[in-house]
Design a protein around this motif. Structure first.
Motif, PDB file in Angstrom:
ATOM      1  N   ALA A 174      37.201  53.924  43.985  1.00  0.00           N
ATOM      2  CA  ALA A 174      37.194  55.102  43.117  1.00  0.00           C
ATOM      3  C   ALA A 174      36.945  54.701  41.666  1.00  0.00           C
ATOM      4  O   ALA A 174      36.191  55.376  40.946  1.00  0.00           O
ATOM      5  N   LEU A 175      37.565  53.606  41.239  1.00  0.00           N
ATOM      6  CA  LEU A 175      37.362  53.145  39.863  1.00  0.00           C
ATOM      7  C   LEU A 175      35.904  52.781  39.618  1.00  0.00           C
ATOM      8  O   LEU A 175      35.301  53.202  38.617  1.00  0.00           O
ATOM      9  N   GLY A 198      38.510  54.165  28.311  1.00  0.00           N
ATOM     10  CA  GLY A 198      39.278  55.200  28.991  1.00  0.00           C
ATOM     11  C   GLY A 198      39.844  54.763  30.327  1.00  0.00           C
ATOM     12  O   GLY A 198      40.733  55.439  30.870  1.00  0.00           O
ATOM     13  N   PHE A 199      39.354  53.651  30.852  1.00  0.00           N
ATOM     14  CA  PHE A 199      39.845  53.143  32.140  1.00  0.00           C
ATOM     15  C   PHE A 199      40.727  51.915  31.987  1.00  0.00           C
ATOM     16  O   PHE A 199      41.107  51.294  32.992  1.00  0.00           O
ATOM     17  N   ASP A 200      41.069  51.541  30.773  1.00  0.00           N
ATOM     18  CA  ASP A 200      41.803  50.302  30.536  1.00  0.00           C
ATOM     19  C   ASP A 200      43.167  50.250  31.204  1.00  0.00           C
ATOM     20  O   ASP A 200      43.689  49.162  31.473  1.00  0.00           O
ATOM     21  N   ALA A 201      43.766  51.406  31.473  1.00  0.00           N
ATOM     22  CA  ALA A 201      45.103  51.416  32.065  1.00  0.00           C
ATOM     23  C   ALA A 201      45.086  51.223  33.584  1.00  0.00           C
ATOM     24  O   ALA A 201      46.148  51.015  34.191  1.00  0.00           O
ATOM     25  N   HIS A 202      43.914  51.276  34.189  1.00  0.00           N
ATOM     26  CA  HIS A 202      43.823  51.129  35.650  1.00  0.00           C
ATOM     27  C   HIS A 202      44.181  49.702  36.050  1.00  0.00           C
ATOM     28  O   HIS A 202      43.843  48.742  35.356  1.00  0.00           O
ATOM     29  N   ARG A 203      44.857  49.544  37.188  1.00  0.00           N
ATOM     30  CA  ARG A 203      45.317  48.194  37.568  1.00  0.00           C
ATOM     31  C   ARG A 203      44.172  47.224  37.812  1.00  0.00           C
ATOM     32  O   ARG A 203      44.326  46.013  37.656  1.00  0.00           O
ATOM     33  N   PHE A 204      42.992  47.742  38.197  1.00  0.00           N
ATOM     34  CA  PHE A 204      41.859  46.859  38.435  1.00  0.00           C
ATOM     35  C   PHE A 204      40.891  46.778  37.245  1.00  0.00           C
ATOM     36  O   PHE A 204      39.839  46.153  37.363  1.00  0.00           O
ATOM     37  N   ALA A 205      41.255  47.395  36.123  1.00  0.00           N
ATOM     38  CA  ALA A 205      40.382  47.345  34.945  1.00  0.00           C
ATOM     39  C   ALA A 205      40.055  45.915  34.513  1.00  0.00           C
ATOM     40  O   ALA A 205      38.918  45.642  34.108  1.00  0.00           O
ATOM     41  N   PRO A 206      40.998  44.959  34.586  1.00  0.00           N
ATOM     42  CA  PRO A 206      40.655  43.590  34.175  1.00  0.00           C
ATOM     43  C   PRO A 206      39.574  42.932  35.034  1.00  0.00           C
ATOM     44  O   PRO A 206      39.029  41.894  34.641  1.00  0.00           O
ATOM     45  N   LEU A 207      39.271  43.525  36.178  1.00  0.00           N
ATOM     46  CA  LEU A 207      38.260  42.935  37.062  1.00  0.00           C
ATOM     47  C   LEU A 207      36.914  43.630  36.983  1.00  0.00           C
ATOM     48  O   LEU A 207      35.967  43.246  37.672  1.00  0.00           O
ATOM     49  N   LEU A 208      36.797  44.656  36.161  1.00  0.00           N
ATOM     50  CA  LEU A 208      35.566  45.443  36.131  1.00  0.00           C
ATOM     51  C   LEU A 208      34.325  44.579  35.926  1.00  0.00           C
ATOM     52  O   LEU A 208      33.310  44.739  36.618  1.00  0.00           O
ATOM     53  N   HIS A 209      34.378  43.659  34.980  1.00  0.00           N
ATOM     54  CA  HIS A 209      33.170  42.895  34.661  1.00  0.00           C
ATOM     55  C   HIS A 209      32.890  41.800  35.693  1.00  0.00           C
ATOM     56  O   HIS A 209      31.802  41.204  35.678  1.00  0.00           O
ATOM     57  N   HIS A 210      33.832  41.568  36.594  1.00  0.00           N
ATOM     58  CA  HIS A 210      33.568  40.683  37.730  1.00  0.00           C
ATOM     59  C   HIS A 210      32.448  41.254  38.594  1.00  0.00           C
ATOM     60  O   HIS A 210      31.693  40.508  39.236  1.00  0.00           O
ATOM     61  N   TYR A 211      32.313  42.565  38.591  1.00  0.00           N
ATOM     62  CA  TYR A 211      31.353  43.232  39.465  1.00  0.00           C
ATOM     63  C   TYR A 211      29.991  43.459  38.811  1.00  0.00           C
ATOM     64  O   TYR A 211      29.116  44.083  39.417  1.00  0.00           O
ATOM     65  N   GLU A 212      29.798  42.955  37.601  1.00  0.00           N
ATOM     66  CA  GLU A 212      28.489  42.985  36.938  1.00  0.00           C
ATOM     67  C   GLU A 212      27.866  44.384  37.010  1.00  0.00           C
ATOM     68  O   GLU A 212      26.758  44.581  37.522  1.00  0.00           O
ATOM     69  N   LEU A 213      28.596  45.335  36.472  1.00  0.00           N
ATOM     70  CA  LEU A 213      28.167  46.731  36.572  1.00  0.00           C
ATOM     71  C   LEU A 213      26.840  46.999  35.870  1.00  0.00           C
ATOM     72  O   LEU A 213      26.143  47.955  36.208  1.00  0.00           O
TER      73      LEU A 213
END
Length: 271
Positions: A174-175, A198-213
């Motif tokens: 979902a994130l 706006g998504f910084d509080a999500h528990r998986f936010a620290p991994l966002l850039h791992h996924y090379e969006l």
């Protein structure tokens, strides 16, 4: 670079023993076997960098299938490819055969990438020496550290994933879908920065850039995919959010559906 077209049975699947306790993995593998999905393999082993470049820049569902470096394929990649294949089939059917929209492509990537997180959770307690964990966990840790998450925080994150892999899958799926669809129409850096914050509080936010969006978004632009809202993709997204266990929803409707595959019908808002 001359390419061969090989089926899954003509490839060697690496690290598969680590996945033997994950029933859904075998179901996904059987989907590719049943549908005769093919992979393109260079006659002479190619560099990983070149394979990644070609797949990211020129991949097309109409030219099945994925380019791989050699006749060896990691087990987690089998699952990743299967989710893309299933998403394309389901969303194309629901869209009347039209090419995948940008939102459809982003939904497929969100599902496939979140399933990697599910696998991390399933393997941590059952196959801690898996090759998949040896590559994924350090890469995730590096991204989390760069985002400011402490070692203790990352350990706690992994513990949560291991405790409930199905919930981790849906939270991350979902994130990823929310972030990328929010960024899709963005044409200003300042607005994109606001969206990410706006998504910084999500528990998986620290991994966002791992996924090379950035690759996800650039790929939709390169393919010229429609950026208009996709009713079929959004209907699937809504169904997954409301399902008790979203992976079970996908398994019942995509992985092992009754024949023929039922289309997802978007609800019509009340007047």
């Amino acid at each position: 670079m001359k390419l061969r077209s090989l089926t899954l049975d003509e490839l060697t699947i690496d690290d598969e023993r680590s996945f033997r306790h994950v029933g859904l993995y075998d179901d996904l593998k059987q989907v590719l076997r049943r549908d005769g999905y093919r992979f393109r393999v260079p006659e002479v082993e190619a560099s990983w960098d070149r394979v990644v470049f070609l797949n990211l820049t020129f991949w097309s569902q109409s030219e099945q299938g994925d380019l791989i470096a050699s006749d060896h394929l990691a087990a987690d990649v089998v699952a990743h490819v299967a989710w893309h294949h299933l998403a394309h089939r389901a969303l194309t059917a629901a869209g009347g055969g039209a090419p995948p929209s940008a939102e459809g492509l982003l939904l497929a990537e969100a599902i496939a990438s979140a399933f990697d997180m599910y696998l991390v959770g399933r393997l941590l307690g059952h196959a801690p020496n898996a090759d998949f964990l040896a590559t994924q966990v350090p890469a995730m840790a590096e991204a989390a550290e760069a985002a400011g998450l402490s070692d203790a925080g990352f350990e706690a994150l992994l513990e949560g994933v291991s405790a409930d892999p199905e919930r981790a899958f849906e939270d991350l799926r979902a994130l990823l879908f929310d972030v990328t669809t929010a960024l899709l129409p963005c044409d200003r850096m300042s607005r994109a920065a606001e969206i990410l914050a706006g998504f910084d509080a999500h528990r998986f936010a620290p991994l966002l850039h791992h996924y090379e969006l950035s690759n996800w978004l650039l790929s939709t632009r390169a393919l010229g995919s429609s950026t208009a809202p996709d009713a079929a993709a959004r209907a699937v997204d809504a169904a997954l959010r409301s399902a008790a266990v979203s992976l079970e929803w996908l398994e019942q409707r995509w992985v092992r559906p009754p024949a023929p595959l039922p289309p997802v019908i978007a609800s019509t808002p009340a007047a």
